[in-house]
Design a protein around this motif. Structure first.
Motif, PDB file in Angstrom:
ATOM      1  N   ALA A   1       0.699  -1.030   0.107  1.00 21.43           N
ATOM      2  CA  ALA A   1      -0.186  -0.137   0.377  1.00 21.43           C
ATOM      3  C   ALA A   1       1.069   0.980  -0.248  1.00 21.43           C
TER       4      ALA A   1
ATOM      5  N   GLY B   1       5.364   2.248  -0.232  1.00 20.43           N
ATOM      6  CA  GLY B   1       6.488   1.984  -1.426  1.00 20.43           C
ATOM      7  C   GLY B   1       6.518   0.579  -1.865  1.00 20.43           C
TER       8      GLY B   1
ATOM      9  N   VAL C   1     -11.865  -4.095 -10.157  1.00 20.69           N
ATOM     10  CA  VAL C   1     -11.228  -3.130  -9.023  1.00 20.69           C
ATOM     11  C   VAL C   1     -12.502  -2.722  -8.816  1.00 20.69           C
TER      12      VAL C   1
ATOM     13  N   LYS D   1     -17.093  -4.430  -5.375  1.00 23.42           N
ATOM     14  CA  LYS D   1     -15.967  -4.604  -3.293  1.00 23.42           C
ATOM     15  C   LYS D   1     -15.427  -5.466  -3.008  1.00 23.42           C
TER      16      LYS D   1
ATOM     17  N   LYS E   1      -7.110  -3.987  -6.369  1.00 24.36           N
ATOM     18  CA  LYS E   1      -7.057  -2.086  -6.384  1.00 24.36           C
ATOM     19  C   LYS E   1      -6.119  -2.402  -7.122  1.00 24.36           C
TER      20      LYS E   1
ATOM     21  N   MET F   1      -3.531  -0.646  -8.559  1.00 22.80           N
ATOM     22  CA  MET F   1      -1.708   0.090  -7.831  1.00 22.80           C
ATOM     23  C   MET F   1      -1.074   1.021  -9.030  1.00 22.80           C
TER      24      MET F   1
ATOM     25  N   HIS G   1      -4.295   8.772  -3.540  1.00 22.08           N
ATOM     26  CA  HIS G   1      -3.267   8.532  -2.950  1.00 22.08           C
ATOM     27  C   HIS G   1      -3.832   8.832  -1.200  1.00 22.08           C
ATOM     28  N   ARG G   2      -3.565   9.309  -0.106  1.00 26.16           N
ATOM     29  CA  ARG G   2      -4.029   9.954   1.124  1.00 26.16           C
ATOM     30  C   ARG G   2      -4.172  11.092   0.373  1.00 26.16           C
TER      31      ARG G   2
ATOM     32  N   TYR H   1     -15.945   6.315 -11.075  1.00 30.50           N
ATOM     33  CA  TYR H   1     -15.432   5.070  -9.713  1.00 30.50           C
ATOM     34  C   TYR H   1     -14.427   5.889  -9.646  1.00 30.50           C
TER      35      TYR H   1
ATOM     36  N   LEU I   1      -9.558   9.845  -8.217  1.00 28.91           N
ATOM     37  CA  LEU I   1      -8.518   8.672  -7.869  1.00 28.91           C
ATOM     38  C   LEU I   1      -7.441   8.748  -9.221  1.00 28.91           C
TER      39      LEU I   1
ATOM     40  N   ASN J   1      -0.163   8.098  -9.125  1.00 25.83           N
ATOM     41  CA  ASN J   1       0.507   8.570  -8.169  1.00 25.83           C
ATOM     42  C   ASN J   1       2.029   8.501  -8.068  1.00 25.83           C
TER      43      ASN J   1
ATOM     44  N   ARG K   1      14.586   7.746  -0.362  1.00 18.24           N
ATOM     45  CA  ARG K   1      13.335   8.039   0.684  1.00 18.24           C
ATOM     46  C   ARG K   1      14.668   8.371   2.410  1.00 18.24           C
TER      47      ARG K   1
HETATM   48  C1  SDX Z   1       2.972   6.210  -2.116  1.00 18.86           C
HETATM   49  O1  SDX Z   1       1.435   8.804   2.312  1.00 18.86           O
HETATM   50  C2  SDX Z   1       2.471   9.332   1.797  1.00 18.86           C
HETATM   51  O2  SDX Z   1       2.619  10.018   0.799  1.00 18.86           O
HETATM   52  C3  SDX Z   1       2.920   7.891   0.332  1.00 18.86           C
HETATM   53  C4  SDX Z   1       3.694   7.929  -0.532  1.00 18.86           C
HETATM   54  C5  SDX Z   1       5.295   9.029  -0.219  1.00 18.86           C
HETATM   55  O3  SDX Z   1       6.057   9.375  -0.948  1.00 18.86           O
HETATM   56  O4  SDX Z   1       5.766   8.402   0.812  1.00 18.86           O
HETATM   57  O5  SDX Z   1       3.614   9.298  -1.831  1.00 18.86           O
HETATM   58  C6  SDX Z   1       4.004   7.041  -1.613  1.00 18.86           C
HETATM   59  O6  SDX Z   1       2.421   5.354  -0.628  1.00 18.86           O
HETATM   60  C7  SDX Z   1       2.045   6.033  -2.799  1.00 18.86           C
HETATM   61  C8  SDX Z   1       0.941   5.229  -2.954  1.00 18.86           C
HETATM   62  C9  SDX Z   1       1.178   4.066  -3.209  1.00 18.86           C
HETATM   63  N1  SDX Z   1       0.216   2.788  -2.918  1.00 18.86           N
HETATM   64  C10 SDX Z   1      -0.838   2.233  -4.292  1.00 18.86           C
HETATM   65  O7  SDX Z   1      -0.623   2.980  -5.437  1.00 18.86           O
HETATM   66  C11 SDX Z   1      -1.561   1.446  -4.105  1.00 18.86           C
HETATM   67  C12 SDX Z   1      -2.743   1.464  -4.104  1.00 18.86           C
HETATM   68  N2  SDX Z   1      -3.775   2.617  -3.098  1.00 18.86           N
HETATM   69  C13 SDX Z   1      -4.269   2.386  -2.621  1.00 18.86           C
HETATM   70  O8  SDX Z   1      -4.124   1.428  -1.400  1.00 18.86           O
HETATM   71  C14 SDX Z   1      -5.032   3.762  -1.808  1.00 18.86           C
HETATM   72  O9  SDX Z   1      -5.111   4.415  -2.567  1.00 18.86           O
HETATM   73  C15 SDX Z   1      -3.582   4.192  -0.855  1.00 18.86           C
HETATM   74  C16 SDX Z   1      -3.611   3.719   0.104  1.00 18.86           C
HETATM   75  C17 SDX Z   1      -3.125   4.755  -1.372  1.00 18.86           C
HETATM   76  C18 SDX Z   1      -3.986   5.606  -0.145  1.00 18.86           C
HETATM   77  O10 SDX Z   1      -5.296   4.690   0.983  1.00 18.86           O
HETATM   78  P1  SDX Z   1      -6.522   5.615   1.545  1.00 18.86           P
HETATM   79  O11 SDX Z   1      -6.233   7.334   1.724  1.00 18.86           O
HETATM   80  O12 SDX Z   1      -6.841   4.974   2.661  1.00 18.86           O
HETATM   81  O13 SDX Z   1      -7.547   5.709   0.794  1.00 18.86           O
HETATM   82  P2  SDX Z   1      -8.639   4.773   0.691  1.00 18.86           P
HETATM   83  O14 SDX Z   1      -8.535   3.465   0.892  1.00 18.86           O
HETATM   84  O15 SDX Z   1      -9.870   5.334   1.778  1.00 18.86           O
HETATM   85  O16 SDX Z   1     -10.291   4.977  -0.944  1.00 18.86           O
HETATM   86  C19 SDX Z   1     -11.370   5.691  -0.485  1.00 18.86           C
HETATM   87  C20 SDX Z   1     -11.714   5.064  -1.364  1.00 18.86           C
HETATM   88  C21 SDX Z   1     -11.680   3.286  -1.432  1.00 18.86           C
HETATM   89  O17 SDX Z   1     -13.519   2.913  -1.574  1.00 18.86           O
HETATM   90  P3  SDX Z   1     -14.888   3.491  -0.845  1.00 18.86           P
HETATM   91  O18 SDX Z   1     -14.280   2.421  -0.251  1.00 18.86           O
HETATM   92  O19 SDX Z   1     -14.890   5.060  -0.364  1.00 18.86           O
HETATM   93  O20 SDX Z   1     -15.930   2.819  -1.717  1.00 18.86           O
HETATM   94  O21 SDX Z   1     -10.615   4.842  -2.838  1.00 18.86           O
HETATM   95  C22 SDX Z   1     -10.876   3.326  -3.558  1.00 18.86           C
HETATM   96  C23 SDX Z   1     -11.082   2.701  -1.921  1.00 18.86           C
HETATM   97  O22 SDX Z   1     -11.539   1.520  -2.128  1.00 18.86           O
HETATM   98  N3  SDX Z   1      -9.644   3.095  -3.342  1.00 18.86           N
HETATM   99  C24 SDX Z   1      -9.201   2.660  -4.457  1.00 18.86           C
HETATM  100  C25 SDX Z   1      -7.940   2.467  -4.845  1.00 18.86           C
HETATM  101  N4  SDX Z   1      -7.619   3.734  -3.391  1.00 18.86           N
HETATM  102  C26 SDX Z   1      -8.935   3.430  -3.629  1.00 18.86           C
HETATM  103  N5  SDX Z   1     -10.029   2.041  -5.197  1.00 18.86           N
HETATM  104  C27 SDX Z   1      -9.466   0.847  -6.071  1.00 18.86           C
HETATM  105  N6  SDX Z   1      -7.835   0.781  -6.325  1.00 18.86           N
HETATM  106  C28 SDX Z   1      -6.915   2.128  -5.657  1.00 18.86           C
HETATM  107  N7  SDX Z   1      -5.540   2.107  -6.201  1.00 18.86           N
END
Ligand code: SDX
Length: 435
Positions: free
Chosen positions: A269, A271, A297, A300, A305, A307, A311-312, A358, A364, A367, A394
């Motif tokens: 989730a 790096g 994707v 639910k 996801k 990937m 992003h948060r 979606y 979304l 990133n 990092r």
């Molecule tokens: C990094 O924090 C940082 O700064 C991190 C980073 C850094 O430089 O340090 O930027 C590096 O970690 C980038 C992120 C890399 N991760 C991914 O690419 C993994 C896929 N992304 C997700 O797992 C997710 O988007 C996160 C973990 C990055 C963020 O998750 P959040 O903020 O907890 O968001 P969420 O899970 O609350 O999502 C909100 C909604 C949800 O749907 P609902 O429940 O509202 O219906 O969006 C959906 C999630 O299910 N969602 C996704 C999704 N990411 C969020 N759905 C499908 N695919 C995705 N990638």
């Protein structure tokens, strides 16, 4: 600069006469924060914010992100300008010290890093203890943590000079540790760092060089690697940086803190997403399968996801993803790769996702991890090394944030509270009396 009082908010517990007024604090940029430190003392209540989505854990002057505008500043400088005009070591100096270096400061810093790139010779033996097929992130966690067993001559975190040396050692040695983890996994001899090479060039040399022949550096690839390191250098209070800060708040030595950050970064989730993007694209196989994957994707129950998306903080394009995408085209052109199916698929995936409700509703976007893996693969870096590279970059952000924490006179040990929903107090029942 420290935060300033900008007002206050009053919190009242409905149905009681209990209320308190909390100060609002403002920084240079970004939302105000409600200072809740006296909330429990005044009202006997905690705040609740799982995942810390709306909680500021510290004051920091290092990095600022505006997620809605897709802005990323290192010490106030936009990431686009640093990626275009700076180099990684200059960005390291900036993150650590707060200002861009003069020529003299840069030269001294460059020398300081260059002369700390070698590892204690006995650290080489640590590698022999690992299986050849160990994930290189497991080796990174082990060897970086073990640095405390070799450089214990300066672990007094309250001594500025010892903090400075530890910072040099970490920034300088992680490329060597990372490259040796890769060489060990393919059974090739380790290459010692070379003082005549730049930081990114040296890293690529230790990764790709062999003793059997002269190493020929490709300046385009070294520049691309240097830019990738800049893009990954720091990012506010993300999961791994918060881990480093929490470990640092206990007084743990810097090597242990950075090893904790490496462990946290490893997760898919965070790096680990760059490695997961390549696996995802390989599993999808071809552009025709993208619509089916996207519908999975959106289901639910599939727990699938996309990937490299989401992003948060960024609810707009991650500025790093844009630069990464441009760099991707440059590297592929330099390598004479006319059509890279993975890039074609990634771009088609981005096009489809960004036009799908979606993703639009949930804001979304791609990133930093969405395109990085494609570049790294084109550069010949194995997938298992993608997150290792993220950790190499990092490390300067983690060290800078750790240093800021230690130097903050108001810092105290991090100790979050909870809502307890377990059993109320009850008496022990001997086993022969249990049901
Ligand atoms: C990094 O924090 C940082 O700064 C991190 C980073 C850094 O430089 O340090 O930027 C590096 O970690 C980038 C992120 C890399 N991760 C991914 O690419 C993994 C896929 N992304 C997700 O797992 C997710 O988007 C996160 C973990 C990055 C963020 O998750 P959040 O903020 O907890 O968001 P969420 O899970 O609350 O999502 C909100 C909604 C949800 O749907 P609902 O429940 O509202 O219906 O969006 C959906 C999630 O299910 N969602 C996704 C999704 N990411 C969020 N759905 C499908 N695919 C995705 N990638």
């Amino acid at each position: 600069m420290t935060s300033k009082a900008t007002g206050s908010i009053t919190v009242t517990v409905e149905g009681s006469n209990k209320s308190t007024t909390l100060p609002l604090l403002g920084g240079t940029l970004g939302p105000q924060v409600a200072d809740i430190r006296k909330l429990y003392g005044d009202l006997g209540i905690f705040t609740y914010d799982p995942g810390y989505g709306a909680t500021a854990s510290c004051e920091s002057t290092i990095t600022y992100i505006d997620g809605d505008e897709g802005v990323l500043l290192y010490r106030g400088y936009p990431i686009e300008q640093l990626a275009e005009n700076s180099d990684f070591l200059e960005v390291c100096y900036l993150l650590l010290n707060g200002e861009l270096p003069t020529n003299g400061e840069y030269k001294a810093f460059h020398k300081g890093v260059t002369y700390h790139t070698m590892l204690h010779e006995q650290l080489r033996r640590f590698y022999d203890g690992f299986r050849r097929d160990a994930h290189p992130m497991a080796i990174m966690c082990g060897v970086v943590g073990a640095m405390a067993a070799f450089y214990h001559d300066n672990l007094d975190i309250n001594d500025a000079e010892q903090r400075r040396i530890a910072a040099f050692r970490l920034i300088a040695k992680v490329p060597t540790i990372a490259a040796w983890a890769y060489k060990y996994s393919i059974g090739q001899p380790f290459l010692y760092p070379r003082n005549d090479l730049g930081y990114a060039e040296n890293f690529l040399y230790m990764l790709n060089g062999v003793p059997a022949e002269e190493y020929v550096n490709n300046p385009i690839l070294s520049r691309a690697m240097d830019r990738i390191l800049i893009l990954h250098a720091d990012h506010e209070q993300n999961a791994s940086t918060s881990t480093v800060r929490l470990a640092g708040s206990t007084g743990a030595n810097p090597f242990a803190c950075i090893a904790a950050g490496i462990a946290a970064l490893w997760g898919p989730a965070h790096g680990g997403a760059n490695e997961a993007v390549l696996k995802m694209l390989a599993e999808i196989g071809s552009p025709e399968n993208i619509p089916q994957f996207i519908s999975e994707v959106k289901d639910k129950n599939s727990h699938t996801k996309l990937m490299g998306f989401g992003h948060r903080v960024y609810k707009n394009f991650d500025p790093r993803a844009k630069i990464m995408k441009e760099t991707c085209h440059e590297v592929l052109a330099e390598l004479g790769i006319k059509d890279e199916p993975l890039l074609d698929m990634a771009m088609e995936m981005e096009r489809i996702a960004l036009s799908d409700d979606y993703f639009i509703q949930r804001k979304l976007y791609p990133n930093v991890d969405f395109y990085s893996g494609i570049i790294l693969k084109a550069m010949g870096i194995p997938t298992s090394m993608f997150t290792v590279l993220f950790a190499v970059a990092r490390t300067v952000g983690w060290v800078s944030q750790w240093k800021e924490l230690i130097e903050d006179p108001s810092q105290r040990i991090g100790r979050p509270r909870q809502i307890y929903t377990g059993a109320a107090a009850r008496d022990f029942v001997p086993v022969d009396k249990r049901g």
